[in-house]
Design a protein around this motif. Structure first.
Motif, PDB file in Angstrom:
ATOM      1  N   THR A 117       0.837  -1.205   0.000  1.00  0.00           N
ATOM      2  CA  THR A 117       0.000   0.000   0.000  1.00  0.00           C
ATOM      3  C   THR A 117       0.871   1.255   0.000  1.00  0.00           C
ATOM      4  OG1 THR A 117      -0.159  -0.369   2.384  1.00  0.00           O
ATOM      5  CG2 THR A 117      -2.051  -1.014   1.055  1.00  0.00           C
ATOM      6  N   ARG A 118       2.179   1.104   0.195  1.00  0.00           N
ATOM      7  CA  ARG A 118       3.094   2.250   0.043  1.00  0.00           C
ATOM      8  C   ARG A 118       3.932   2.056  -1.216  1.00  0.00           C
ATOM      9  NH1 ARG A 118       4.992   2.799   6.275  1.00  0.00           N
ATOM     10  NH2 ARG A 118       2.917   2.456   7.148  1.00  0.00           N
ATOM     11  N   ALA A 119       5.246   2.077  -1.086  1.00  0.00           N
ATOM     12  CA  ALA A 119       6.108   2.004  -2.268  1.00  0.00           C
ATOM     13  C   ALA A 119       6.440   0.550  -2.595  1.00  0.00           C
ATOM     14  CB  ALA A 119       7.391   2.781  -1.990  1.00  0.00           C
ATOM     15  N   PRO A 120       6.732   0.259  -3.860  1.00  0.00           N
ATOM     16  CA  PRO A 120       7.203  -1.086  -4.198  1.00  0.00           C
ATOM     17  C   PRO A 120       8.573  -1.347  -3.560  1.00  0.00           C
ATOM     18  CG  PRO A 120       7.139   0.325  -6.162  1.00  0.00           C
ATOM     19  CD  PRO A 120       6.621   1.140  -5.033  1.00  0.00           C
ATOM     20  N   LEU A 121       8.858  -2.614  -3.338  1.00  0.00           N
ATOM     21  CA  LEU A 121      10.105  -3.019  -2.674  1.00  0.00           C
ATOM     22  C   LEU A 121      10.698  -4.220  -3.405  1.00  0.00           C
ATOM     23  CD1 LEU A 121       8.734  -2.964   0.993  1.00  0.00           C
ATOM     24  CD2 LEU A 121      10.429  -1.374   0.070  1.00  0.00           C
ATOM     25  N   ILE A 122      11.996  -4.397  -3.254  1.00  0.00           N
ATOM     26  CA  ILE A 122      12.643  -5.636  -3.695  1.00  0.00           C
ATOM     27  C   ILE A 122      13.019  -6.448  -2.454  1.00  0.00           C
ATOM     28  CG2 ILE A 122      14.707  -6.632  -4.773  1.00  0.00           C
ATOM     29  CD1 ILE A 122      12.970  -5.563  -6.915  1.00  0.00           C
ATOM     30  N   LEU A 123      12.614  -7.708  -2.483  1.00  0.00           N
ATOM     31  CA  LEU A 123      12.996  -8.647  -1.428  1.00  0.00           C
ATOM     32  C   LEU A 123      14.044  -9.590  -2.010  1.00  0.00           C
ATOM     33  CD1 LEU A 123      12.538 -10.295   1.249  1.00  0.00           C
ATOM     34  CD2 LEU A 123      10.769 -11.534  -0.010  1.00  0.00           C
ATOM     35  N   THR A 124      15.189  -9.692  -1.338  1.00  0.00           N
ATOM     36  CA  THR A 124      16.239 -10.602  -1.793  1.00  0.00           C
ATOM     37  C   THR A 124      16.469 -11.687  -0.750  1.00  0.00           C
ATOM     38  OG1 THR A 124      17.319  -8.855  -3.054  1.00  0.00           O
ATOM     39  CG2 THR A 124      18.657 -10.778  -2.526  1.00  0.00           C
ATOM     40  N   LEU A 125      16.424 -12.931  -1.197  1.00  0.00           N
ATOM     41  CA  LEU A 125      16.817 -14.066  -0.350  1.00  0.00           C
ATOM     42  C   LEU A 125      18.198 -14.503  -0.808  1.00  0.00           C
ATOM     43  CD1 LEU A 125      13.760 -14.040   0.235  1.00  0.00           C
ATOM     44  CD2 LEU A 125      13.804 -16.520   0.161  1.00  0.00           C
ATOM     45  N   TYR A 126      19.128 -14.557   0.139  1.00  0.00           N
ATOM     46  CA  TYR A 126      20.505 -14.876  -0.217  1.00  0.00           C
ATOM     47  C   TYR A 126      20.703 -16.382  -0.230  1.00  0.00           C
ATOM     48  CZ  TYR A 126      20.946  -9.937   0.341  1.00  0.00           C
ATOM     49  OH  TYR A 126      20.747  -8.585   0.192  1.00  0.00           O
ATOM     50  N   GLU A 127      21.014 -16.890  -1.397  1.00  0.00           N
ATOM     51  CA  GLU A 127      21.222 -18.326  -1.561  1.00  0.00           C
ATOM     52  C   GLU A 127      22.644 -18.693  -1.161  1.00  0.00           C
ATOM     53  OE1 GLU A 127      18.710 -20.187  -2.151  1.00  0.00           O
ATOM     54  OE2 GLU A 127      17.244 -18.694  -2.805  1.00  0.00           O
TER      55      GLU A 127
END
Lengths: 321, 321
Positions: free
Chosen positions: B44-54
């Motif tokens: 509902t606010r700004a888009p985000l990037i979620l990173t999962l570290y492999e």
């Protein structure tokens, strides 16, 4: 889960000049859809999904798929709405492939749906069946009896590699279904692939249906049986009757099944379990080792098929007979 | 180009309760990054990037990478800004993996950059070098002389499969570089992987730098040489001196190279061409046939290496000596 075709910013900007889509601010290839390449576009207006149709999709089917989404959205169903070009067309071309822009649906697909979600799915499936009435185009189901037979002929010789005795069992099943498949049930437009990853939720509210690329004309109750298979079994293979009740009640709150449809649910469910078994078996036998594609286990659907084969009455699915 | 780990909506919602991120409305796995799993989130606010570290990323390096993005963004560089959790931490855990949320940068990477874009990249690289001053953590470059030698030892025996005579040529190159590598040039934080897919533009304006997962402490001019290799050659292998002029002028408009740095550009460029040649060669020899990963041609960097080897003066790169 793949992006097969990359696109250049210049080509995309040129493509977008044919649409009233706002200014492009970003585009990302997304890991959804196994047949096509999908991109999530941000613009100065609303986000959009861009789909490039790869060669596994028959171009002759595209007017049906795109027209259907337009028809359903027009009837109030929450599904991706194709954006028309300035010339009125819903299909363009990009990187040498047919391409369409559709509205982006917010929502998430549920990795662990509960019974309350099955109720919403049943309701939405019935709403889709009702909304599909009056759609001008038709498409036969390429993955019904004839299609199963053809798929089987490609895998039959190696079926016993998967489980001993499978060849005889599936051959008998195909013969049974060919001899007993119902013919005079209500028919119309079906989704034919309404698995959890094609249904979006915002919290517990169903926010939309996506991926109409298996849609076709067939028995409406067959679509219900696909959902029973896709939504009402647990990971351990057990049928969850609470989910079955919810899915069927949700469906029948919008479109009650007639008695012939209800009575046919066991054989229809055998057919839909066989359909997914056969495509998975084919992929299992033909996908090279080491390929970064998740091979779905065909045995999951063999177990479902066997479950449906021993059903004595639709009450076992959770519906008062 | 891959999503290695899927995440459930429940796990993601739980993860997000530790952040002040708004309400989640959608998340899509995106086909970017070869080391980690990345998701584009709408809220509902700004888009985000979620990173999962492999597992290819060393967890001990994460505080450096995440802290660096925070440091650079704080100094005004346009790069992903890590969102802090309520407890002040920049790293969380999701699906058993370390995970971070960063701001989404609008913009697109250029498949066909022009000289004007190379000027912007040069400028942004120098701005990053300046902004990196004062960052408290350090990370040695695992892909410098020692790392090249180790990589080479894994590929050496099969190098002649790629081109006859390659084994002797690369061994001699490694010996030359080890004996002549510059030691007293200005050092600091370098990006070390500033290829076109890590630089976003909105129109002709550079909107941000991403992917700091090779960043480390090394010679600043070595980072310039990586960009000469990544941005200033045409698809046919030719060095484009107009792009070289633009990139170097853009860089020096913010941070002029001293004479020793400028004089070292040919050997630094040999080193950076060798670095990408060696990682590509290793991947080429070890990636199984049929895997859905694009194998990058190591010979592209062998040709660049040979080009740099015959450079007589930095004027050939487009810089007044």
């Amino acid at each position: 889960m793949a992006v097969y075709t990359d696109i250049s910013e210049d080509d995309l900007r040129e493509f977008l000049t044919a649409y009233d889509a706002g200014e492009l601010t970003s585009y990302k290839g997304i890991a959804e859809g196994v047949e096509n390449s999908n991109f999530l576009l941000h613009t100065t207006r609303a986000p959009l999904i861009l789909t490039l149709y790869e060669k596994r999709v028959d171009r002759n089917d595209l007017p049906f798929f795109i027209g259907l989404m337009h028809h359903l959205a027009d009837r109030g169903l929450s599904c991706p709405l194709p954006l028309p070009r300035h010339d009125g067309q819903l299909l363009g071309e990009l990187s040498g492939r047919p391409a369409a822009l559709v509205s982006f649906l917010e929502g998430m697909w549920l990795r662990k749906p509960a019974a309350r979600h099955c109720r919403e799915v049943g309701r939405a499936l019935a709403e889709m069946h009702v909304a599909g009435e009056g759609f001008a185009l038709t498409r036969r189901n390429a993955l019904s009896l004839d299609g199963w037979q053809q798929l089987w002929e490609k895998s039959e010789g190696r079926a016993d590699e998967v489980e001993a005795g499978l060849q005889g069992e599936i051959r008998a099943e195909l013969e049974f279904l060919a001899a007993n498949w119902p013919k005079n049930l209500p028919a119309g437009i079906i989704h034919a692939d309404l698995f959890p990853d094609n249904v979006f939720f915002l919290g517990d509210r169903l926010s939309g249906l996506i991926d109409f690329y298996f849609a076709c004309n067939d028995l409406l109750a067959y679509d219900v049986s696909i959902c029973l298979n896709a939504w009402c079994f647990e990971k351990d293979g057990a049928y969850n009757v609470t989910k079955g009740v919810a899915l069927l009640e949700g469906y029948e709150s919008v479109r009650p099944l007639d008695e012939a449809e209800a009575a046919a649910l066991p054989i229809l469910s055998r057919g839909s379990a066989l359909r997914f078994f056969l495509t998975r078996l084919y992929d299992w036998l033909t996908t090279p080792e080491g390929a970064l594609v998740v091979k779905k286990d065909p045995l999951e659907y063999l177990r479902k098929l066997r479950f449906h084969r021993q059903i004595a009455s639709v009450a076992e699915y959770g519906r008062a007979g």
